[in-house]
Design an enzyme around this catalytic site. Structure first.
Site, PDB file in Angstrom:
ATOM      1  N   ASP A  63      77.447 -57.243  66.905  1.00 43.03           N
ATOM      2  CA  ASP A  63      76.838 -58.104  65.892  1.00 43.03           C
ATOM      3  C   ASP A  63      77.660 -58.168  64.614  1.00 43.03           C
ATOM      4  OD1 ASP A  63      76.291 -55.473  65.003  1.00 43.03           O
ATOM      5  OD2 ASP A  63      74.266 -55.544  65.833  1.00 43.03           O
ATOM      6  N   ASN A 129      62.774 -48.969  64.991  1.00 38.08           N
ATOM      7  CA  ASN A 129      61.779 -49.834  65.634  1.00 38.08           C
ATOM      8  C   ASN A 129      62.175 -50.185  67.065  1.00 38.08           C
ATOM      9  OD1 ASN A 129      63.865 -51.650  65.222  1.00 38.08           O
ATOM     10  ND2 ASN A 129      62.679 -53.088  63.969  1.00 38.08           N
ATOM     11  N   HIS A 131      65.110 -51.427  68.057  1.00 36.36           N
ATOM     12  CA  HIS A 131      66.054 -52.531  68.243  1.00 36.36           C
ATOM     13  C   HIS A 131      67.398 -52.028  68.767  1.00 36.36           C
ATOM     14  CE1 HIS A 131      67.594 -52.318  63.801  1.00 36.36           C
ATOM     15  NE2 HIS A 131      68.577 -51.893  64.576  1.00 36.36           N
ATOM     16  N   GLU A 136      65.453 -57.561  67.464  1.00 38.24           N
ATOM     17  CA  GLU A 136      64.259 -56.953  66.906  1.00 38.24           C
ATOM     18  C   GLU A 136      63.098 -57.018  67.903  1.00 38.24           C
ATOM     19  OE1 GLU A 136      64.524 -55.394  64.244  1.00 38.24           O
ATOM     20  OE2 GLU A 136      65.936 -56.340  62.866  1.00 38.24           O
TER      21      GLU A 136
END
EC number: 3.5.99.6
Length: 234
Positions: A63, A129, A131, A136
């Site tokens: 990313d 979380n 990810h 996400e």
């Protein structure tokens, strides 16, 4: 899914390096998928010190922030050059272009790169979380490279890298979950107590989009490397 628990981040990083070195030396690894953030920093430091020859290895990255130039110290281009590419020679290295203004074209360009350079080993970190990359919770398991809106929790986790909170980007280009799952082998690294809940959901929870990393249960060759703290809820 193979689970390896180590004493600390250094030991876990060295274990990951062993797998990568073996793959490169045997000729099985032509393309190495890389991650950013604090998790793989020690792995890259150990890779720089390693005698393994990476001159014939191509790298891809998961990313990049939208809107940041490669020269921006907070960009992942800069991060990779600073920690690895300026110190170790690779054949080619690819990252999404954070300055691309046509998101659809940029995502298609990067998917084309991934199809031309199938990933043999993908290194992953994991968010608190769940990810992976910047995928996400709620991201489709069929997603390919896409422009994502960063959640408040992700921006909060990354704000320590920026001078001001308002400087933290709101969007990123990220390989999709399907793109990640196309890798032949995946190494998931997690260190620290703050990753323990996400690791528990990834390994023991249902395969569910609310914990993107849980999809790794469906991959045929995943090695999860943890320290004792990240493994504390297993």
């Amino acid at each position: 899914m193979q689970l390896i628990t180590t004493e600390n981040k250094l030991a876990g990083s060295k274990k990951a390096l062993e797998i990568i070195e073996k793959g490169i030396t045997s000729g099985e690894v032509n393309t190495l998928g890389l991650a950013t953030g604090s998790t793989p920093e020690t792995l890259y430091a150990e890779l720089v010190k390693s005698d393994v020859d990476t001159k014939n290895v191509t790298t891809t990255n998961l990313d990049e922030y939208v809107g940041l130039a490669a020269s921006d110290p907070n960009s992942y281009h800069y991060y990779m050059n600073d920690l690895l590419f300026s110190k170790k020679a690779f054949k080619e290295s690819f990252l999404p272009n954070g300055e691309a203004t046509d998101a659809e074209a940029e995502c298609a360009r990067y998917e084309e790169i991934l199809s031309e350079h199938p990933i043999d080993i993908q290194v992953l970190g994991i968010g608190t979380n769940g990810h992976i990359g910047f995928n996400e919770p709620g991201t489709s398991f069929d997603s390919i490279t896409h422009k994502v809106v960063l959640t408040d929790s992700t921006r909060e986790a990354n704000k320590r890298f920026f001078e001001r909170e308002e400087d933290v980007p709101t969007h990123a280009y990220s390989m999709g979950i399907k793109s990640i799952m196309n890798a032949k082998k995946i190494i998931l690294l997690a260190f620290g107590e703050n990753k323990a809940q996400a690791i528990k959901e990834t390994i023991k929870g249902p395969v569910d989009v609310n914990c993107p990393a849980s999809v790794l249960q469906n991959h045929p060759d995943v090695t999860v490397i943890l320290d004792n703290e990240a493994a504390s809820l297993l």
